[in-house]
Write a protein that holds these residues in place. Structure first.
Motif, mmCIF file in Angstrom:
data_model
loop_
_atom_site.group_PDB
_atom_site.id
_atom_site.type_symbol
_atom_site.label_atom_id
_atom_site.label_comp_id
_atom_site.label_asym_id
_atom_site.label_seq_id
_atom_site.Cartn_x
_atom_site.Cartn_y
_atom_site.Cartn_z
ATOM 1 N N LEU A 1 0.823 -1.213 0.000
ATOM 2 C CA LEU A 1 0.000 0.000 0.000
ATOM 3 C C LEU A 1 0.852 1.256 0.000
ATOM 4 O O LEU A 1 0.570 2.224 -0.709
ATOM 5 N N GLN B 1 2.151 2.796 -3.239
ATOM 6 C CA GLN B 1 1.233 3.493 -4.136
ATOM 7 C C GLN B 1 1.319 5.005 -3.909
ATOM 8 O O GLN B 1 1.398 5.457 -2.767
ATOM 9 N N ILE C 1 -1.691 6.303 -1.658
ATOM 10 C CA ILE C 1 -2.040 5.623 -0.409
ATOM 11 C C ILE C 1 -0.883 5.743 0.588
ATOM 12 O O ILE C 1 0.274 5.543 0.229
ATOM 13 N N ARG D 1 -1.819 -8.334 -5.376
ATOM 14 C CA ARG D 1 -1.376 -6.964 -5.110
ATOM 15 C C ARG D 1 -2.327 -5.919 -5.710
ATOM 16 O O ARG D 1 -2.763 -4.989 -5.028
ATOM 17 N N ASP D 2 -2.661 -6.075 -6.983
ATOM 18 C CA ASP D 2 -3.519 -5.102 -7.653
ATOM 19 C C ASP D 2 -4.920 -5.072 -7.058
ATOM 20 O O ASP D 2 -5.557 -4.011 -6.979
ATOM 21 N N THR E 1 -4.846 -3.033 -3.656
ATOM 22 C CA THR E 1 -4.828 -1.577 -3.815
ATOM 23 C C THR E 1 -6.149 -1.070 -4.396
ATOM 24 O O THR E 1 -6.649 -0.009 -3.999
ATOM 25 N N HIS E 2 -6.719 -1.845 -5.319
ATOM 26 C CA HIS E 2 -8.020 -1.455 -5.896
ATOM 27 C C HIS E 2 -9.087 -1.436 -4.805
ATOM 28 O O HIS E 2 -9.917 -0.513 -4.751
ATOM 29 N N ARG F 1 -8.918 1.661 -2.644
ATOM 30 C CA ARG F 1 -9.415 2.846 -3.370
ATOM 31 C C ARG F 1 -10.938 2.841 -3.479
ATOM 32 O O ARG F 1 -11.589 3.878 -3.319
#
Length: 223
Positions: free
Chosen positions: A22, A25, A28, A108-109, A112-113, A116
């Motif tokens: 995180l 990013q 973030i 991972r993606d 983070t998605h 958000r």
């Protein structure tokens, strides 16, 4: 705008791994970590994050109780972390006010998605997934109407109640719009009114309210 996050998990490697992903990013920032539920609550009170990633099973205070306190005291959005897809505690977590849940082996993606999406005020689970999840628990008797439909939903207009019923059956805004023959903008307004009038945090809470009020019963797929 930077999303402020707290990561709470009693496994140090899991906690450190999520925090590293995180923090990498640009939008973030992990403002604190916690090793148990009590520390998670204290971290939210001290740092006022936008999102709390919270393990369900932790010492001192479990994630369910921590989520209940955090959601009652602050606008912080809670994502529960679990090891199993249909963890027996997931329903309790959603009732406590969590906006959804993630498996600990999340990519991972997707991690983070999720942060958000939840920070933006949306539910983490798609409506159809949410409905399947709640239906699983209701089929085992986990949900029973707490009060008659007429009392719990009396504050809603007839059209808002229709919208809630369709939402709880897993329909998207576009599908609800087609069913009611209205615009998506109108549906969004109805959904917003439902959440406000019933004091609900998001669509997941609305699905639960529909089941608990008896508006929807397990297996009901009537359009």
């Amino acid at each position: 705008m930077t999303i402020r996050a707290v990561v709470a998990d009693d496994q140090e490697l899991v906690r450190a791994g999520f925090s590293m992903i995180l923090d990498a990013q640009p939008d973030i920032e992990v403002v604190a970590e916690a090793g148990d539920g009590a520390e998670a609550v204290a971290a939210v009170r001290a740092h006022a994050p936008d999102v709390l990633l919270l393990d369900i099973r932790m010492p001192v205070m479990d994630g369910i109780e921590a989520a209940r306190i955090v959601c009652a005291e602050s606008p912080c959005r809670v994502i529960m972390l679990t090891t199993f897809d249909l963890d027996d505690y997931v329903y309790d977590a959603l009732r406590a006010g969590a906006s959804g849940f993630l498996l600990k082996d999340v990519r991972r993606d997707d991690l983070t998605h999720a942060v958000r999406v939840v920070a933006a005020g949306e539910s983490l689970l798609a409506p159809t997934v949410t409905t399947k999840l709640i239906a699983d628990f209701t089929s085992r008797g986990a949900v029973r109407p707490a009060v008659p439909v007429s009392e719990r939903l009396a504050v809603l207009t007839a059209r808002e109640r229709e919208t809630l019923a369709l939402l709880a059956r897993g329909l998207s805004n576009a599908e609800i719009a087609r069913s009611l023959v209205v615009s998506e903008h109108t549906v969004k307004t109805h959904v917003s009114n439902v959440l406000t009038k019933l004091a609900l945090r998001d669509r997941i809470q609305a699905v639960i309210a529909a089941y608990e009020s008896g508006l929807i019963v397990p297996g009901d797929t009537t359009p």
